[in-house]
Design an enzyme around this catalytic site. Sequence first.
Site, PDB file in Angstrom:
ATOM      1  N   HIS A  19       0.841  -1.202   0.000  1.00  0.00           N
ATOM      2  CA  HIS A  19       0.000   0.000   0.000  1.00  0.00           C
ATOM      3  C   HIS A  19       0.876   1.252   0.000  1.00  0.00           C
ATOM      4  O   HIS A  19       0.616   2.205  -0.743  1.00  0.00           O
ATOM      5  CB  HIS A  19      -0.899   0.033   1.249  1.00  0.00           C
ATOM      6  N   LYS A  43     -17.840  -6.409   7.807  1.00  0.00           N
ATOM      7  CA  LYS A  43     -16.647  -7.209   8.074  1.00  0.00           C
ATOM      8  C   LYS A  43     -16.292  -7.193   9.552  1.00  0.00           C
ATOM      9  O   LYS A  43     -16.685  -6.299  10.292  1.00  0.00           O
ATOM     10  CB  LYS A  43     -15.477  -6.641   7.275  1.00  0.00           C
ATOM     11  N   ARG A  92      -1.570  -6.222  -8.696  1.00  0.00           N
ATOM     12  CA  ARG A  92      -0.325  -6.936  -8.410  1.00  0.00           C
ATOM     13  C   ARG A  92      -0.059  -8.010  -9.451  1.00  0.00           C
ATOM     14  O   ARG A  92       1.043  -8.191  -9.923  1.00  0.00           O
ATOM     15  CB  ARG A  92      -0.406  -7.593  -7.029  1.00  0.00           C
ATOM     16  N   SER A 130      -3.055  -7.793   2.569  1.00  0.00           N
ATOM     17  CA  SER A 130      -3.379  -7.653   3.997  1.00  0.00           C
ATOM     18  C   SER A 130      -3.851  -8.983   4.559  1.00  0.00           C
ATOM     19  O   SER A 130      -3.524  -9.348   5.689  1.00  0.00           O
ATOM     20  CB  SER A 130      -4.477  -6.610   4.195  1.00  0.00           C
TER      21      SER A 130
HETATM   22  O1  PNS Z   1      -8.950  -3.001  -0.043  1.00  0.00           O
HETATM   23  P1  PNS Z   1     -10.169  -3.579  -0.677  1.00  0.00           P
HETATM   24  O2  PNS Z   1     -10.980  -4.320   0.353  1.00  0.00           O
HETATM   25  O3  PNS Z   1      -9.842  -4.417  -1.888  1.00  0.00           O
HETATM   26  O4  PNS Z   1     -11.058  -2.349  -1.196  1.00  0.00           O
HETATM   27  C1  PNS Z   1     -12.308  -2.558  -1.800  1.00  0.00           C
HETATM   28  C2  PNS Z   1     -13.070  -1.231  -1.947  1.00  0.00           C
HETATM   29  C3  PNS Z   1     -13.153  -0.505  -0.612  1.00  0.00           C
HETATM   30  C4  PNS Z   1     -12.359  -0.346  -2.933  1.00  0.00           C
HETATM   31  C5  PNS Z   1     -14.484  -1.582  -2.501  1.00  0.00           C
HETATM   32  O5  PNS Z   1     -15.044  -2.578  -1.707  1.00  0.00           O
HETATM   33  C6  PNS Z   1     -15.404  -0.374  -2.507  1.00  0.00           C
HETATM   34  O6  PNS Z   1     -15.246   0.525  -3.308  1.00  0.00           O
HETATM   35  N1  PNS Z   1     -16.388  -0.354  -1.564  1.00  0.00           N
HETATM   36  C7  PNS Z   1     -17.291   0.760  -1.358  1.00  0.00           C
HETATM   37  C8  PNS Z   1     -18.696   0.411  -1.816  1.00  0.00           C
HETATM   38  C9  PNS Z   1     -18.813   0.534  -3.316  1.00  0.00           C
HETATM   39  O7  PNS Z   1     -18.596   1.581  -3.888  1.00  0.00           O
HETATM   40  N2  PNS Z   1     -19.154  -0.597  -3.955  1.00  0.00           N
HETATM   41  C10 PNS Z   1     -19.242  -0.691  -5.392  1.00  0.00           C
HETATM   42  C11 PNS Z   1     -17.870  -0.953  -5.998  1.00  0.00           C
HETATM   43  S1  PNS Z   1     -18.002  -1.257  -7.690  1.00  0.00           S
END
Ligand code: PNS
Length: 177
Positions: A19, A43, A92, A130
């Site tokens: 990150h 979560k 990645r 993570s």
């Molecule tokens: O670190 P992560 O868990 O891979 O991040 C995922 C994240 C936070 C980017 C994704 O879950 C997200 O954008 N969540 C917010 C809700 C949302 O906008 N959902 C639609 C995504 S297409």
Amino acid sequence: MKKVIAIYPGSFDPPTNGHLDLIERGSKIFDELIVALLRNADKSPLFSLGERRLMLDSMTAGFRNVRVDIFDGLTVDYAARVKASAILRGIRAISDYEYELQMALMNRKLHPELETVFMMPAEKYSYLSSRLVREVAQLGGSIKDLVPEMVERRVKEKLDPAVKLQHARNPKAGKRK
Ligand code: PNS
């Protein structure tokens, strides 16, 4: 000229050197980068939102154009609120691509003006996540070099409260010279 603001959304549980690598790269190409921590009630994270924020604040303190924020709801709505024109995400390996593409295209459908920008972290972090950091630490493996020292210490404290007590009694214990 218009300032280009990007958000870097994620769960960061915990934030890793991968990150940090991406934050550094993003800070070089955007005028302002907001590390956006998702408040996700579904979560059960290892670290509370406050703890993750503190770790990210400490990791980004040296970047003049990076700040940390917490958001709820849709990423695209948050991006609009902070006037961001890009979402930064890391890719990645090819295995990330499908999920990231799906998310980027859904976000584009919801908010066509917002661009998703993918960046690759350094190769040495290409296997790092993570989830794996949590798993390795929980099973007693070393996470040194995978996360900043301060995060490594907090993970150890989280998994073994005795370590926290030891640090409180002797703050210099366990620190590298
Ligand atoms: O670190 P992560 O868990 O891979 O991040 C995922 C994240 C936070 C980017 C994704 O879950 C997200 O954008 N969540 C917010 C809700 C949302 O906008 N959902 C639609 C995504 S297409």
